[in-house]
Design an enzyme around this catalytic site. Sequence first.
Site, mmCIF file in Angstrom:
data_model
loop_
_atom_site.group_PDB
_atom_site.id
_atom_site.type_symbol
_atom_site.label_atom_id
_atom_site.label_comp_id
_atom_site.label_asym_id
_atom_site.label_seq_id
_atom_site.Cartn_x
_atom_site.Cartn_y
_atom_site.Cartn_z
ATOM 1 N N CYS A 169 46.427 43.567 19.222
ATOM 2 C CA CYS A 169 47.830 43.794 19.564
ATOM 3 C C CYS A 169 48.209 43.254 20.940
ATOM 4 O O CYS A 169 49.385 43.012 21.207
ATOM 5 C CB CYS A 169 48.128 45.281 19.482
ATOM 6 N N HIS A 228 54.936 44.835 21.495
ATOM 7 C CA HIS A 228 54.184 44.760 20.245
ATOM 8 C C HIS A 228 54.809 45.709 19.234
ATOM 9 O O HIS A 228 55.026 46.897 19.517
ATOM 10 C CB HIS A 228 52.726 45.136 20.507
ATOM 11 N N ASN A 244 53.397 45.842 10.899
ATOM 12 C CA ASN A 244 52.566 45.564 12.070
ATOM 13 C C ASN A 244 51.628 44.417 11.717
ATOM 14 O O ASN A 244 50.677 44.593 10.963
ATOM 15 C CB ASN A 244 51.784 46.822 12.447
#
Length: 335
Positions: A115, A257, A287
């Site tokens: 991430c 993120h 995600n």
Amino acid sequence: MKYASIGPISVYLPEKCETSDDLKREHPEWDLEEICQKTGIYSRYISASDEFASNMAFKAASRLFEEHNIPRESIDFVLLCTQSPDYPIPTTACLVQHQLGLRNDCGALDFNLGCSGYVYGLSLADGLIRSEVAKRILLITSETYTKYIDSGDRSLRTIFGDAATATLIDSSDTQSLGPFLFGTDGEGANTLIAYGRGIRPEELSLKPRHRRRWASSLYMDGAELMKFTNSKIPPLVERLLDKAGLTLQDVDIFLMHQATRKMLESLISAMALDPEKVPIQMEHGGNTVSSTLPILISNLRKEGKMTHNQRALLLGFGVGLSWGGVLWNDTWKPN
């Protein structure tokens, strides 16, 4: 002195799109309305059974070259961020260099970060350009996290999607990136970890933070990751702004993120940020780990929501535990 400048970005998403309605039909016992409300995610793209990080990276980079008229021979270095490589050996970046037909005197390396990976990649590119090792860099993110996830895993399957991005990093006389700041806490390695996928056998691996509830090889402790993010990101932002001689009010847009909506709303609250300055765009993709930030930038540019020389703060955080931030003025103009 030359500096790194973020140029055009192209995105590749797999053909298969899995929606919350699809999951509801497959798992009617799951409360998808509540899950989607918390995550902010309603659909994700899933890589095909014969589609891997190298294939997706190739497609994203090819799209970049074609969409923006970039000569392949102009690339001096390939930086490829992935936590789902085709093989432990060889490096996926080497496979992609060959597939793309790039020069043999082109550098290529993988780096294993999730991430926070895009921020790290920008820093690596900036270092290569400042040291005059390269003038033009292809920064790729390519993740197939869904291959780690069991179909019955209600927690992870509803969050993660697959995607690849390709960013052209050019040398410039003007500094638009920096300063950078990073953080690492390997004590939290067992909050997000894939078991049985490396050299170390599972019986000799780090133990998960809590009981594993699902059959996925990927384990995630969402509550611990939330605590980590809220404890590390506000101080990072404060130190970064102090280093640059700026305040929160001087930042036009915060690019974070795209973990989950709940995570970003928690950070907005913790730092008392204006929600209008923190775009949340994960509902149709989920995600995608290291790909979330470049996808977000690409979308905002297309929507006209990023203006020339707008001051942005990029933030990545998660698996590792690892986190990083950088201030950025977007100087790129489409042809």
